[in-house]
Motif scaffolding. Structure first.
Motif, short mmCIF file in Angstrom:
data_model
loop_
_atom_site.label_atom_id
_atom_site.label_comp_id
_atom_site.label_asym_id
_atom_site.label_seq_id
_atom_site.Cartn_x
_atom_site.Cartn_y
_atom_site.Cartn_z
N ASP A 133 -3.00 6.61 -9.61
CA ASP A 133 -2.57 5.28 -10.08
C ASP A 133 -1.18 4.97 -9.52
N GLY A 159 0.75 -0.98 -3.38
CA GLY A 159 0.82 -2.39 -3.78
C GLY A 159 2.24 -2.93 -3.78
N GLU A 160 3.21 -2.05 -4.10
CA GLU A 160 4.61 -2.47 -4.15
C GLU A 160 5.35 -2.19 -2.84
N GLU A 175 -0.12 2.00 -6.97
CA GLU A 175 1.02 1.13 -7.28
C GLU A 175 2.04 1.15 -6.14
N ALA A 194 -3.70 -9.75 -3.55
CA ALA A 194 -3.54 -10.61 -4.74
C ALA A 194 -2.14 -11.20 -4.79
N TYR A 195 -1.14 -10.38 -4.46
CA TYR A 195 0.24 -10.88 -4.44
C TYR A 195 0.39 -11.98 -3.39
N ASP A 197 -5.63 -4.05 -2.14
CA ASP A 197 -6.21 -5.17 -2.89
C ASP A 197 -5.12 -5.89 -3.67
N GLN A 198 -4.19 -5.11 -4.23
CA GLN A 198 -3.08 -5.71 -4.98
C GLN A 198 -2.16 -6.49 -4.06
N LYS A 248 -7.03 0.40 -3.12
CA LYS A 248 -6.78 -0.35 -4.36
C LYS A 248 -5.41 -1.03 -4.28
N GLY A 249 -4.44 -0.31 -3.73
CA GLY A 249 -3.12 -0.89 -3.55
C GLY A 249 -3.14 -2.06 -2.59
#
Length: 212
Positions: A5, A12-13, A9, A50-51, A46-47, A43-44
Motif C-alpha cells: 500500500d 501515486g505521489e 502511494e 486520477a490526479y 491509476d492514482q 495501482k499507483g
C-alpha cells in the motif's frame, strides 16, 4: 513483509526514494513478491491518472510518472520475466501504439520487459497506421504483433489493423492487444488472439507463443 500500500502511494505521489527503497528490498529478498510489487506500482499509476483528470497533476507529472514506472520495471524485470532470454530468445515481434493514439508510457514499459525476456522488438512507435504494421510484418516474417492503446477510439484502430493483417494473408500472425480500453469482450469482438491489462500478461503470452 513489504508494505505494498505504501508502494502504491509512493508511485501515486511520485515519491521516487520510497518507491526505489521498497522495490530494491523486494529484489534483495529474492524477488518472489515482484508481481505484487508491480501490481502496487500499477495501482499507483491509476492514482496518477486520477490526479491528472482532477487537475491536480499536469502533463509533466504524467511524463515523470512514466519515467518512475520504467525505473520500477528496470528494478523488477529479472524477477518478472523469469530470467534473461527465457522463452522469447531471438523471436522478432512488432509493438506499437495504434493509429490516432499518442500514448507511449505503457508501450515503453512493455517493450522493456519483452526485450528483457529475449524478444527482438520492432517498436513502430505511436499513431501507427495498419498498413505500416502489415508492411513491417511482411518484410520481417513477423508472427507476433502487440497493439497498445489508451483511448477508446484505439479499439477501432486495433480492429482495422487486425483486419488488414488478415486481408494481407497474414492469418498465422498472433495479435495481443493491451491498454485501458481493452477487455475479453473487446478481444473477441475485434478478432484479437489475446488481451492483457498488465505488462506481465503480455510477456507471458508472447513467451508461450514463441515457444509453440
Amino acid at each position: 513483509m513489504f508494505d505494498f500500500d505504501a508502494l502504491a502511494e509512493a508511485m501515486g505521489e511520485l515519491d521516487e526514494d520510497t518507491m526505489v527503497e521498497i522495490l530494491e528490498g523486494v529484489m534483495a529478498d529474492g524477488g518472489a513478491d515482484a508481481s505484487k510489487a508491480m501490481e502496487a506500482c500499477q495501482k499507483g499509476m491509476d492514482q496518477v491518472g486520477a490526479y491528472f483528470e482532477d487537475g491536480e497533476y499536469f502533463v509533466g507529472d504524467l511524463i515523470y510518472a512514466g519515467e518512475l514506472m520504467t525505473e520500477a520495471v528496470g528494478i523488477l524485470k529479472d524477477a518478472l520475466v523469469g530470467g534473461e532470454g527465457e522463452g522469447g530468445s531471438k523471436t522478432k515481434m512488432i509493438l506499437c501504439t495504434v493509429k490516432d493514439d499518442l500514448h507511449d508510457i505503457g508501450k515503453n514499459i512493455v517493450r522493456a520487459m519483452l526485450e528483457a525476456s529475449g524478444f527482438d522488438v520492432i517498436d513502430l512507435g505511436i499513431d501507427c497506421p495498419a498498413e505500416k504494421v502489415v508492411e513491417c510484418a511482411k518484410e520481417n516474417d513477423i508472427k507476433i504483433v502487440a497493439l497498445s492503446g489508451v483511448l477508446t477510439l484505439a479499439i477501432d484502430s486495433m480492429k482495422a489493423t487486425i483486419d488488414a493483417l488478415k486481408e494481407a494473408g497474414l492469418d498465422d500472425v498472433k495479435v495481443i492487444i493491451g491498454g485501458a480500453p481493452v477487455s475479453a469482450e473487446v478481444c473477441d469482438r475485434i478478432g484479437a488472439d489475446e488481451w492483457a491489462y498488465s505488462p506481465q500478461k503480455t510477456v507471458q503470452t508472447c513467451k508461450a507463443w514463441a515457444a509453440a
